[in-house]
Design a protein around this motif. Structure first.
Motif, mmCIF file in Angstrom:
data_model
loop_
_atom_site.group_PDB
_atom_site.id
_atom_site.type_symbol
_atom_site.label_atom_id
_atom_site.label_comp_id
_atom_site.label_asym_id
_atom_site.label_seq_id
_atom_site.Cartn_x
_atom_site.Cartn_y
_atom_site.Cartn_z
ATOM 1 N N ASP A 63 -8.631 -22.779 -2.000
ATOM 2 C CA ASP A 63 -8.496 -21.442 -1.415
ATOM 3 C C ASP A 63 -8.146 -21.520 0.073
ATOM 4 O O ASP A 63 -7.373 -20.709 0.583
ATOM 5 N N TRP A 64 -8.726 -22.478 0.782
ATOM 6 C CA TRP A 64 -8.363 -22.650 2.188
ATOM 7 C C TRP A 64 -6.867 -22.924 2.325
ATOM 8 O O TRP A 64 -6.193 -22.353 3.186
ATOM 9 N N LYS A 65 -6.345 -23.776 1.462
ATOM 10 C CA LYS A 65 -4.928 -24.123 1.539
ATOM 11 C C LYS A 65 -4.040 -22.931 1.199
ATOM 12 O O LYS A 65 -2.975 -22.737 1.800
ATOM 13 N N ARG A 66 -4.473 -22.119 0.263
ATOM 14 C CA ARG A 66 -3.717 -20.900 -0.072
ATOM 15 C C ARG A 66 -3.717 -19.930 1.100
ATOM 16 O O ARG A 66 -2.695 -19.327 1.428
ATOM 17 N N LEU A 67 -4.884 -19.782 1.742
ATOM 18 C CA LEU A 67 -4.955 -18.913 2.911
ATOM 19 C C LEU A 67 -4.062 -19.444 4.031
ATOM 20 O O LEU A 67 -3.325 -18.682 4.673
ATOM 21 N N GLU A 68 -4.127 -20.742 4.277
ATOM 22 C CA GLU A 68 -3.321 -21.337 5.335
ATOM 23 C C GLU A 68 -1.836 -21.113 5.105
ATOM 24 O O GLU A 68 -1.092 -20.773 6.032
ATOM 25 N N SER A 69 -1.406 -21.294 3.881
ATOM 26 C CA SER A 69 0.006 -21.089 3.560
ATOM 27 C C SER A 69 0.429 -19.650 3.795
ATOM 28 O O SER A 69 1.477 -19.377 4.389
ATOM 29 N N SER A 70 -0.404 -18.720 3.347
ATOM 30 C CA SER A 70 -0.110 -17.302 3.512
ATOM 31 C C SER A 70 -0.146 -16.891 4.976
ATOM 32 O O SER A 70 0.736 -16.165 5.463
ATOM 33 N N TYR A 71 -1.161 -17.379 5.702
ATOM 34 C CA TYR A 71 -1.298 -17.009 7.108
ATOM 35 C C TYR A 71 -0.160 -17.589 7.945
ATOM 36 O O TYR A 71 0.369 -16.920 8.843
ATOM 37 N N GLU A 72 0.229 -18.828 7.655
ATOM 38 C CA GLU A 72 1.341 -19.436 8.385
ATOM 39 C C GLU A 72 2.622 -18.633 8.191
ATOM 40 O O GLU A 72 3.363 -18.390 9.149
ATOM 41 N N GLU A 73 2.877 -18.197 6.980
ATOM 42 C CA GLU A 73 4.072 -17.388 6.712
ATOM 43 C C GLU A 73 4.025 -16.086 7.501
ATOM 44 O O GLU A 73 5.031 -15.644 8.071
ATOM 45 N N PHE A 74 2.856 -15.478 7.540
ATOM 46 C CA PHE A 74 2.629 -14.239 8.291
ATOM 47 C C PHE A 74 2.917 -14.436 9.782
ATOM 48 O O PHE A 74 3.688 -13.680 10.398
ATOM 49 N N ILE A 75 2.342 -15.464 10.357
ATOM 50 C CA ILE A 75 2.474 -15.704 11.788
ATOM 51 C C ILE A 75 3.903 -16.103 12.156
ATOM 52 O O ILE A 75 4.471 -15.615 13.145
ATOM 53 N N LEU A 76 4.511 -16.964 11.384
ATOM 54 C CA LEU A 76 5.857 -17.422 11.724
ATOM 55 C C LEU A 76 6.898 -16.313 11.553
ATOM 56 O O LEU A 76 7.893 -16.271 12.282
ATOM 57 N N LEU A 77 6.654 -15.397 10.612
ATOM 58 C CA LEU A 77 7.548 -14.235 10.478
ATOM 59 C C LEU A 77 7.613 -13.470 11.798
ATOM 60 O O LEU A 77 8.697 -13.102 12.286
#
Length: 337
Positions: free
Chosen positions: A121-135
């Protein structure tokens, strides 16, 4: 004689620069409509030179790893197209921008306590959050926004996943050339591990100052001293200026007791307490050379429809605190004489 006058003026301007050369910002709340000139005019009227634009990503629960963002179900101003339009409208009016993506957890749960139940779940959150921030880092670069904030009040996330944040900062730096910060909660910033990798020590400055119903200027000033000393020490230690990524007070009794409260309590309206607390924060910090300025929480687009003398919420709009802000922020113009 002319040379002496020049040197005197130069010294005067140099001594005053730390007071005037500040981020004098407002936190510009997203809306369901485009930003028009009449929405920007009140920002100009208080002489703000910066606005924080805050696209939101939404999470269902404290332990849910999926972040929903840039969705058709969100308000216009919470999506990429709206954020871009807001930035461009502010830039047209000479207002600089900090892009500050934020997480909202269902029912307003505190983001600092968000924690995933498993490594997966941490890795899923990290992937989603990174996409959010980099957008939004890409958008900040595209629009030449001056500051980008990589997160807001995510203490547990930061402490539990330090390598993710180190990597994220490098990925943001690779696509965004402006200044970068992180908005740490008032009880988090001293332990945030990556300040030396950023340009500002970002602090959401809801420090408890006193327990008085209507605190005096003297009481509020005294309450700031230990917090101010600690911030100065941190700024010197990491060689980065402090930036109040959020600051402000509710217009209610006991406003200095727990300034972070966002509940819809029925505490009596206290306009003087809000105005005085706002004045003290300016008096204590805006003259310090280790302090970069800050963003008032919070500023709504529909200026004529918010705040006012019956409102006990954060916004200073249409309250005495708005005049305090205008008086402080307008001083920046005098430094150019």
């Amino acid at each position: 004689m002319k040379k002496l006058i020049f040197l005197w003026v130069f010294a005067l301007v140099s001594c005053s620069s730390s007071k005037f050369d500040k981020v004098n910002g407002v936190s510009f709340v997203s809306s369901g409509e485009e930003a028009a000139q009449h929405h920007i005019d009140p920002v100009l009227k208080v002489s703000a030179n910066y606005a924080a634009i805050m696209p939101f990503g939404f999470i269902r629960d404290m332990d849910a790893p999926e972040l929903v963002f840039n969705s058709d179900h969100q308000w216009y101003g919470e999506r990429r197209e709206g954020v871009k339009q807001y930035i461009e409208k502010l830039h047209q009016n000479g207002v600089s921008v900090m892009v500050k993506p934020q997480i909202w957890i269902f029912r307003g749960a505190f983001t600092g306590n968000m924690k995933m139940p498993s490594e997966e779940d941490w890795k899923r959150l990290e992937s989603s959050y990174e996409e959010f921030i980099l957008l939004y880092a890409q958008l900040a670069e595209e629009t030449q926004s001056d500051i980008f904030c990589i997160g807001t009040e995510l203490k547990t996330f930061v402490n539990e996943r330090p390598q993710f944040w180190n990597d994220l900062i490098q990925k943001v730096r690779a696509i965004y050339t402006g200044k970068v910060t992180y908005a740490a909660n008032w009880d988090e910033y001293a332990g945030t591990p990556f300040w030396s990798e950023l340009d500002y020590v970002g602090v959401n400055a809801y420090f408890p100052l006193c327990e008085k119903e209507t605190p005096t200027i003297e009481t509020l000033t005294e309450g700031w001293q230990p917090w101010k000393t600690k911030m100065r020490e941190i700024a010197e230690q990491v060689d980065r200026p402090i930036l109040f990524t959020e600051f402000g007070y509710r217009s209610m009794d006991f406003t200095g007791k727990k300034p972070w409260l966002v509940d819809r309590n029925q505490m009596d309206v206290n306009l003087k307490a809000q105005a005085d607390a706002t004045q003290v924060i300016f008096d204590e910090f805006w003259g310090e050379d280790w302090f970069a300025g800050g963003f008032v929480w919070k500023w709504f687009m529909q200026h004529d429809q918010v705040g006012g003398h019956e409102d006990n919420r954060f916004t200073p709009q249409n309250k005495p605190a708005e005049s305090v802000i205008r008086k402080q922020y307008s001083q920046v113009k005098k430094s150019s004489l």
